[in-house]
Scaffold this active site. Structure first.
Site, PDB file in Angstrom:
ATOM      1  N   TYR A  99     101.869  24.013  72.980  1.00 30.58           N
ATOM      2  CA  TYR A  99     100.502  23.845  73.505  1.00 30.58           C
ATOM      3  C   TYR A  99      99.629  23.237  72.416  1.00 30.58           C
ATOM      4  O   TYR A  99      99.625  23.708  71.277  1.00 30.58           O
ATOM      5  CB  TYR A  99      99.928  25.189  73.956  1.00 30.58           C
ATOM      6  N   ASP A 129      89.063  27.647  73.732  1.00 29.93           N
ATOM      7  CA  ASP A 129      87.893  27.014  73.142  1.00 29.93           C
ATOM      8  C   ASP A 129      86.929  26.604  74.251  1.00 29.93           C
ATOM      9  O   ASP A 129      87.191  26.813  75.443  1.00 29.93           O
ATOM     10  CB  ASP A 129      88.305  25.801  72.304  1.00 29.93           C
ATOM     11  N   SER A 183      88.833  24.318  80.551  1.00 29.40           N
ATOM     12  CA  SER A 183      89.214  25.636  81.061  1.00 29.40           C
ATOM     13  C   SER A 183      88.009  26.442  81.516  1.00 29.40           C
ATOM     14  O   SER A 183      88.113  27.231  82.469  1.00 29.40           O
ATOM     15  CB  SER A 183      89.983  26.407  79.984  1.00 29.40           C
ATOM     16  N   LYS A 200      99.964  28.326  80.921  1.00 28.40           N
ATOM     17  CA  LYS A 200      99.322  28.158  79.612  1.00 28.40           C
ATOM     18  C   LYS A 200      99.768  29.245  78.636  1.00 28.40           C
ATOM     19  O   LYS A 200     100.006  28.969  77.448  1.00 28.40           O
ATOM     20  CB  LYS A 200      97.807  28.165  79.767  1.00 28.40           C
ATOM     21  N   ASP A 219      84.953  23.431  75.785  1.00 26.52           N
ATOM     22  CA  ASP A 219      84.854  21.974  75.842  1.00 26.52           C
ATOM     23  C   ASP A 219      83.501  21.585  76.421  1.00 26.52           C
ATOM     24  O   ASP A 219      83.194  21.927  77.582  1.00 26.52           O
ATOM     25  CB  ASP A 219      85.982  21.399  76.695  1.00 26.52           C
ATOM     26  N   ASP A 276      84.459  22.155  71.092  1.00 25.52           N
ATOM     27  CA  ASP A 276      84.713  20.721  70.990  1.00 25.52           C
ATOM     28  C   ASP A 276      83.589  19.997  71.703  1.00 25.52           C
ATOM     29  O   ASP A 276      83.419  20.150  72.930  1.00 25.52           O
ATOM     30  CB  ASP A 276      86.061  20.351  71.603  1.00 25.52           C
TER      31      ASP A 276
END
Length: 517
Positions: A388, A262, A251, A379, A264, A316
């Site tokens: 989700y 979050d 995202s 989303k 990534d 993450d």
């Protein structure tokens, strides 16, 4: 020209008939006994005298004559191009140079204005309505039996006006426009206001924090890669050259982050660093940092990952080990090359696939801005409905992005030029009717490696309930964790949302109803 002459024949035929019937009430202005040869010689003399048209002027009918042809008003008040300014200027200049007197004052009317100009056209016969094209009847002046007195002077302004209008025989068609740009902007702005109320946009402080986290983790990874090389007795000059870095995807890369998104990140390391060292040594360095909380690792996941909170933000961190290159440049473009995928193990390939798929999505949609706004709406809807999250057995951010990209492709360039409201409605319509487990592709590739998603060769792929295939090679299913039960639940939610969207478009309910749980 055949069209004009056909009109003259129809009009004058009626005029001659009416003149015979009403001969006692009006003075005839047309002489029937004129020889056709004299008519053509007179017309030739008039053409040589300087007329600007390649045909004799259209006749002006007497006041008492009747016609059976229809009259169509070509003036359109909603169009600024009904009559061009070039025709007006030409008519004005012709009128200024024309003689002051008319050869037939008894039949000359006041010059009509362009706003009330009329064009006569003959009614089609029943047989001609079945044809795709109009076949006008072409007659010579001898066949028309057109007398000299029926041909007015070519310098007459009303005649020129009629001829200029008759030159444009192309029918006026109405091309519907779905929405005006102002309407599109208003509808999209209303949708953005709803997203702002639900905090679907991160502020500048949040974006600065994300950039700071990426910089700090990039520095940490570079130090760790150098330490691993020195521990393996690699020359320090060589260790400095091989490099290593952290890149973002998901995202944040798509620029659709919100306050709850979050971060990534992909750790790209050279070939002398192993996955075991990633989950042992780098994990140990992260555990010692005060900025890191809730640190945990999932080395046996489909995409192995280190999960943590860094400065209060969910992160993450995945890893890919590039064995086919000697050094890792700072430029991210090299990660798009197929050469770096050579000899990669499946886990590294799946980790790299997330980054590559994110970059390709932005190149596969007709309008990036419309795609981003539509994805934010979808989303938010998925979170509000509890469907989700890849770890929960539903769709993660990558899968939702592929589905939205598919809808943008189906809408095409014309559909993407409209309001995002139409794209949202089309999204729910498409996937409420989708025939799962039919796969969703946004890019089809030919022959691929054996690791690619291929249910014809891999029996494990046949068990996937909701195949949503990534665009990067080798193509993989981004929704491996979705069960058949969850697939039916997502489809049912899309059907419910479709009805709500229809009501929103009709104006019977607000956008907030779509996001109420």
């Amino acid at each position: 020209m055949p069209f004009l002459r056909s009109q003259a024949r129809a009009s004058l035929g009626n005029t001659n008939t009416n003149s015979e019937v009403n001969s006692t009430r009006s003075t005839p202005v047309l002489a029937k006994s004129v020889n056709s040869t004299n008519i053509m010689s007179t017309i030739s003399n008039q053409l040589k005298s300087g007329t600007k048209f390649p045909f004799p002027p259209a006749p002006i009918l007497p006041h008492n004559s009747k016609t059976t042809s229809h009259v169509g008003n070509i003036f359109n008040v909603s169009s600024e191009s009904s009559v061009s300014s070039e025709i007006m200027s030409s008519l004005q200049s012709t009128a200024a140079s024309s003689p002051s007197s008319s050869p037939h004052p008894e039949v000359e009317d006041k010059p009509p204005s362009l706003n009330t100009a009329k064009v006569q056209y003959s009614q089609l016969s029943p047989s001609s309505k079945t044809k795709n094209t109009l076949e006008p009847a072409v007659k010579t002046h001898e066949q028309l039996n057109l007398p000299l007195e029926g041909i007015p002077s070519h310098s007459s302004l009303p005649v020129l006006l009629q001829q200029s209008l008759m030159l444009s025989t192309t029918p006026i068609v109405y091309i519907p426009v779905v929405e005006q740009p102002s309407v599109q902007a208003d509808r999209d702005r209303a949708l953005q206001m709803i997203l702002l109320q639900h905090q679907c946009y991160d502020d500048e402080a949040g974006m600065s924090l994300r950039r700071k986290i990426i910089e700090e983790l990039d520095t940490l990874v570079k130090q760790w890669v150098r330490s691993e090389g020195l521990m393996q007795s690699i020359n320090w000059n060589q260790v400095e050259k091989v490099g290593g870095k952290v890149v973002s995807y998901g995202s944040y890369k798509l620029l659709v982050v919100d306050k709850e998104s979050d971060l990534d990140l992909l750790c790209v390391v050279p070939k002398h660093v192993t996955r075991e060292e990633f989950f042992k040594n780098l994990y140990g360095l992260l555990a010692k940092k005060g900025e890191v909380t809730e640190l945990r690792q999932l080395p046996w996941a489909f995409v192995p990952v280190i999960k943590m909170k860094y400065r209060g933000m969910e992160v993450d961190l995945t890893m890919t080990r590039l064995t086919g290159v000697e050094r890792i440049p700072e430029d991210e473009e090299f990660l798009q090359s197929l050469l770096i995928t050579k000899d990669l193990d499946p886990k590294c390939l799946r980790s790299l696939n997330g980054y590559r798929a994110t970059c390709e999505i932005l190149q596969l949609v007709p309008s990036v801005e419309k795609f981003r706004l539509t994805l934010r709406v979808v989303k938010l809807w998925a979170r509000k409905n509890g469907i989700y999250g890849n770890m929960l057995g539903f769709l993660g951010g990558a899968s939702w992005a592929i589905l939205v990209a598919k809808v943008c492709q189906l809408a095409g360039v014309e559909g993407s030029l409209g309001s995002c409201v139409n794209l949202v409605h089309r999204f729910f319509y498409t996937f409420a009717k989708w025939n799962w487990p039919e796969p969703v592709y946004i890019k089809k590739v030919g022959v691929q490696a054996y690791l690619a998603w291929n249910p014809a060769m891999n029996h494990f792929d046949r068990e996937h309930a909701m195949p949503i295939i990534t665009s990067s090679v080798p193509q993989m299913n981004s929704a491996v964790n979705v069960s058949r039960t969850n697939c039916r639940l997502i489809t049912a939610k899309c059907e419910e949302a479709l009805g709500i969207c229809q009501s929103i478009i009709e104006g019977s309910c607000p956008w907030s109803d779509l996001f109420n749980t």
